[in-house]
Design an enzyme around this catalytic site. Structure first.
Site, PDB file in Angstrom:
ATOM      1  N   LYS A  80      -4.846  28.292  48.079  1.00  0.00           N
ATOM      2  CA  LYS A  80      -4.307  29.487  48.405  1.00  0.00           C
ATOM      3  C   LYS A  80      -3.847  30.314  47.269  1.00  0.00           C
ATOM      4  O   LYS A  80      -3.291  29.927  46.046  1.00  0.00           O
ATOM      5  CB  LYS A  80      -2.754  29.131  49.176  1.00  0.00           C
ATOM      6  N   SER A 155       1.520  31.677  56.849  1.00  0.00           N
ATOM      7  CA  SER A 155       0.878  32.514  55.857  1.00  0.00           C
ATOM      8  C   SER A 155      -0.311  31.920  55.152  1.00  0.00           C
ATOM      9  O   SER A 155      -1.081  32.708  54.792  1.00  0.00           O
ATOM     10  CB  SER A 155       1.857  32.691  54.785  1.00  0.00           C
ATOM     11  N   SER A 179       4.085  27.585  57.239  1.00  0.00           N
ATOM     12  CA  SER A 179       2.776  28.196  56.647  1.00  0.00           C
ATOM     13  C   SER A 179       1.597  27.527  56.314  1.00  0.00           C
ATOM     14  O   SER A 179       0.488  28.095  56.270  1.00  0.00           O
ATOM     15  CB  SER A 179       3.106  29.018  55.253  1.00  0.00           C
TER      16      SER A 179
END
Lengths: 496, 483
Positions: A80, A155, A179
């Site tokens: 990420k 997210s 997330s």
């Protein structure tokens, strides 16, 4: 079957048997990326292919020399884009860090590099990990491979969609309120948020420090255990990382689960949940009988207050964590020569997106003199109550099972203009962050052709037994082998 | 009759700790490096970096707290103090807010062996230092040097117990001495390792409510603190006498102009939005650990000063000078182990030794002249090997070369001549060559003997034992007189 369709474990096994090389695997995912990434848009950065392939060749060489390496050596993966990678853009999907290249590697990036995995790129996300749909990325939206009109969740939406679309064998996400698990649920992959303190946060760009935790997103439970084996463990650079003996999580897989006691908290099956989601989760739990696992309804009454509690604690910490993006030392700076305050204002106004600004304002307000006791302090007290809810249930039960998200993947644009509806998307996941306990989402079936996630929550540092249970259940669920079919590039225009 | 005002002063002192590395990272804790060369991701507050608390900083802070008679909190924690400024790279300072490391201490103000006042210490807490802004007047722009970011500090806050600018000055001097004794800080105000802000208000004498206070910043020396406060006493007194009201504000001391000027008013004060630092665990201390730190504390300056007066009969003046630094006091007592005559040691230390140190710009621990050297020198004096004058010469030589006084005496042939057989021929010569003086003596002018002694000393390059010379001269002269 294409190589990229394999799980990380299958690929690693083939690699060890010398049926394939890391170069083969890497070429395969790069080919897959070239085919579908224009549609999925799960990456913010894909590294120069030549360099990535060179890395793979290097690993092949080391393996050929007989060098002892981790089980996942040579396996391509993604991080990420809120995990620092030295010299490589690390943007948090924010304009304010668009050009930012950290001078150091995050702990997890180091660990994965030592393990010989191949970092292919950095995954898209909601700006500063704030959001549940990846629509808050300052760059572009990521699409759900199961239905490209829908969001992948957030997210860590990029990390989840890349794994679901077979663009990568596994990825890491970060989970502050769900997330990792919520996008895993919406994309039909496995996503784990470990116990707070199990994985070093060093180099993870902070959203809410007391809640943030890095976790793997993988194609199945075994891969999850293998990745966890690499990244878990104490790091003296993170004072909240817990010093304890390193476990071998893969060792738990396949062990007997008979006698496990599972609690189903009533509060997670009542309000806000879509009926098809509830049904798929309950059907999955019906397998427990044949496993000799006892399932009972329990109550966790403070769940009701989790959402407001979370949005005070998380935003308060975020307002402070994100204060450093002021245009002085690094990152975006608005053109302003004369006035310091104006420089701060313009930089932050132009550099941050609307959701980040909303949360900074909320958190600033909660910490302000005169409001601190009523909001922040009260939220801390509620947090203690929520933690106690878990402690109480865990006195009698080994695991807690809930749906991961109240809905399946929703249509892009559907919730983005209504923050409160969007926040409700995390209603079942935030409690684990508030309590600091580990939680994993595994796909348990389809509802309306879209994946449904089942969340298993465990006692602190009980990841081993959680994986043990999930590994056994996964075999019975029959989700494994289901793959989304991603439309060809041509349809993109119509779909978006 | 015009109203009488009482001055009320409280001080907030920031002290940099003498640790090897910074408080939350492993960068060296050093002063004077080229800008932005002594930094890392942690002290630069780069995204993703995390603080790790330096246990050495804790130990030094505890030493300071114990030396200031504070109660140590068994549980304290770090908090974030949020504000924007370019020298603060995270836009928050890691500090301690509602649970400081230590509280409720005191420091006795002692002057000339007398207790002037007991000043209460309200709190002592740990925090990190910020960087420095460098303003370029030519370019009309500013630069940031982050080297100082993360240097460990303790903030020491007194109660409003000081009653005059002189007392504030004395407090700082004594605080500095305590911190030097305990090795907590080098307390160099010119390098910023000790910094002081003051709160000052006036009230009618006899009143027990506090007046409206003004905070003064930017006083960069002990002297500046006293001058700034003196200026402020006068300024506030004038306002009050004119029937006005002192504005609650922060003022800045302007050293060149010798005045304070308004910096910001109360309404512009920050809301720092303190909250617990989530990246650091709380500091939990047990009695054993605190006891261990306490046991390592040296005797503190005031106690030591009183003990030297009592134990060795020093005057308060002497004792204060001897205890002005721990090294000097240690030196003094070590010398006494070899040479147990406190007054002689004191006189030599305060006089010649300190004089030499001052002229060399050195501290007692920076020279090779050890207590063994000094006691050796004093013994040479006692045995008559050296005269007072020669002893000073030997001291200087020994100071410069590090050689033992006896060695210097031997090498340079500086020993006092106390051998009659060696002196008599010289005395005979002097008497022969100064017949006038001899006859003066014979006529009853006994003072002439001083001149003759001087002549002998000159011929022996000062090495003759003057008492013996006088004795021998008298004998010879009397023989002349009567013989």
């Amino acid at each position: 079957m294409e190589l990229y369709e394999m799980t990380a474990y299958e690929a690693a096994t083939a690699l060890q048997k010398k049926e394939v090389t890391s170069l083969d695997l890497t070429e395969s995912v790069l080919k897959r990326i070239s085919e579908v990434e224009d549609i999925i848009k799960g990456f913010i950065t894909v590294f120069d292919n030549e360099k990535v392939l060179l890395q793979a060749q290097n690993i092949d060489k080391l393996l050929a020399e007989g060098k002892e390496m981790s089980p996942l050596a040579g396996i391509p993966m993604a991080l990420k884009d809120n995990m620092c990678t030295r010299g490589v853009p690390t943007t948090c999907a924010s304009k304010i860090l668009k050009e930012y290249r950290p001078p150091y590697d995050a702990h997890v990036a180091e660990k994965l590099q030592e393990a010989g995995t191949i970092l292919v790129g950095k995954a898209n996300m909601d700006e500063f990990a704030m959001g549940s749909s990846t629509e808050n990325s300052s760059f572009y939206h990521t699409r759900n491979p199961w239905d490209i009109s829908r969001v992948p969740g957030g997210s860590s939406g990029g990390s989840a969609s890349l794994v679901a679309a077979d663009e990568i064998f596994f990825s890491l996400g970060s989970d502050t309120g769900g997330s990792v698990r919520q996008p895993a649920s919406l994309c039909g992959v496995v996503g784990l948020k470990p116990t707070y303190g199990l994985i070093s946060r060093y180099g993870l760009i902070a959203f809410a420090s007391s809640l943030d935790q890095i976790g793997p997103l993988t194609k199945d439970v075994r891969d999850c255990a293998l990745v966890l084996d690499i990244i878990a463990g104490n790091d003296p650079r993170d004072s909240t990382s817990v010093p304890r003996e390193k476990e071998k999580y893969a060792g738990y897989l396949g062990r007997e689960v008979r006698g496990f006691k599972i609690g189903l908290p009533r509060e997670y099956f009542e309000e806000g949940i879509e009926e098809p989601v509830r049904k798929v989760v309950m059907e999955a739990m019906a397998h427990c009988g044949q496993l000799g696992v006892e399932v009972e309804e329990v109550s966790m009454p403070n769940t009701l207050y989790a959402l407001p509690c979370y949005y005070l604690v998380a935003t308060a910490e975020a307002s402070s964590n994100l204060a450093r993006y002021d245009g002085i030392q690094y990152g975006f700076r608005a053109p302003e020569e004369d006035n310091l305050i104006a420089l701060y204002r313009k930089t932050r106004n132009q550099g941050f997106g609307p959701e980040v600004k909303r949360r900074i304002m909320l958190g600033t307000y909660a910490l302000s003199s005169g409001y601190y006791d009523a909001y922040y302090l009260k939220a801390l007290k509620v947090r203690t109550l929520i933690r106690q809810d878990f402690e109480r249930v865990f006195q009698d039960y080994d695991l807690i099972v809930t749906p991961t998200s109240p809905t399946t993947a929703f249509v892009r644009g559907e919730k983005i203009n209504n923050p409160l509806t969007m926040y409700l998307s995390d209603i079942f996941t935030i409690t684990a962050n508030l309590a600091g306990v580990p939680a994993i989402s595994i796909p348990c079936g389809l509802a309306g052709g879209l994946p449904v996630g089942l969340q298993v929550i465990g006692r602190p540092f009980d990841e081993g037994r959680m994986l043990q249970f999930c590994f056994t259940l996964e075999k019975l669920l029959g989700f494994k082998g289901l793959k989304p079919s991603i439309p060809a590039k041509g349809v993109l225009r119509d779909a978006s | 009759m015009p109203p009488e005002y009482e001055v009320v002063i409280g001080l907030e002192t920031h002290v940099e700790l003498l640790t090897e590395s910074k408080i939350f990272c492993s960068c060296p804790n050093r002063f004077g490096e080229a800008p932005n060369t002594n930094v890392c991701p942690v002290c630069l507050g780069l995204p993703g970096s995390l603080p790790v608390f330096n246990k050495n900083a804790l130990e030094l802070a505890l030493r300071a707290a114990l030396a200031l008679n504070c109660t140590i909190s068994s549980y304290s924690k770090f908090d974030r103090k949020n504000y924007f400024y370019p020298d603060l790279p995270k836009a928050y300072q890691i500090s301690q807010y509602d649970k400081p490391l230590a509280r409720d201490g005191y420091l006795d103000l002692v002057k000339d062996g007398r207790l002037v006042r007991t000043v209460r210490i309200e709190r002592l807490h740990l925090e990190e230092d910020a960087g420095k802004l460098l303003h370029s007047s030519e370019e009309a722009r500013s630069y940031v040097d982050y080297n100082r970011c993360g240097v460990p500090l303790v903030e020491i806050v007194t109660a409003p117990d000081l009653r005059s600018p002189e007392e504030a000055h004395l407090f700082l001097e004594l605080l500095r001495k305590v911190l030097l004794y305990t090795g907590v800080s080098d307390c160099k105000m010119e390098e910023g390792s000790l910094r002081c802000d003051a709160n000052i208000s006036l009230r009618l004498a006899g009143s027990d409510t506090l007046g409206r206070k003004v905070e003064i910043k930017n006083m960069n020396s002990f002297k500046a603190v006293q001058r700034g406060l003196e200026y402020e006493v006068n300024r506030q007194e004038e306002i009050l006498k004119a029937g006005g009201q002192v504005a609650m504000e922060t003022r800045r001391w302007n050293e060149e102009r010798g005045i304070t000027v308004e910096m910001r008013g109360k309404e512009e004060e920050h809301d720092y939005r303190y909250f617990p630092e989530p990246d650091l665990p709380p500091i939990v201390l047990n009695e054993d650990f605190i006891g261990e730190i306490r046991s390592k504390l040296p005797e503190l300056p005031v106690q030591r000063c009183f003990r030297l007066i009592e134990e060795y009969g020093l005057s308060p003046y002497q004792a204060e000078i001897i205890t002005s630094s721990k090294n000097l006091a240690d030196y003094f007592e070590e010398t006494l182990e070899h040479y147990p005559q406190p007054q002689k040691v004191t006189n030599w230390l305060i006089g010649d030794v300190l004089g030499l140190l001052n002229s060399m710009g050195k501290e007692i621990n920076q020279v090779t002249f050890t207590p063994v050297h000094l006691s050796g020198l004093l013994k040479l004096l006692d045995t008559g090997t050296l005269s007072g004058r020669l002893a000073k010469e030997v001291l200087e030589e020994s100071f410069l070369t590090g050689k033992h006084p006896e060695e210097v005496v031997q090498e340079k042939g500086l020993a006092q001549i106390s051998d009659e057989q060696k002196l008599l021929p010289v005395i005979d010569d002097v008497l022969k060559e100064n017949s006038n003086a001899v006859s003066d003596y014979a006529r009853g002018n006994k003072k002439t003997i001083g001149f003759l002694v001087g002549q002998v000393m000159q011929r022996t390059r000062g090495q003759a034992n003057p008492q013996l010379v006088t004795e021998l001269l008298k004998k010879q002269l009397d023989r002349v007189e009567y013989g």
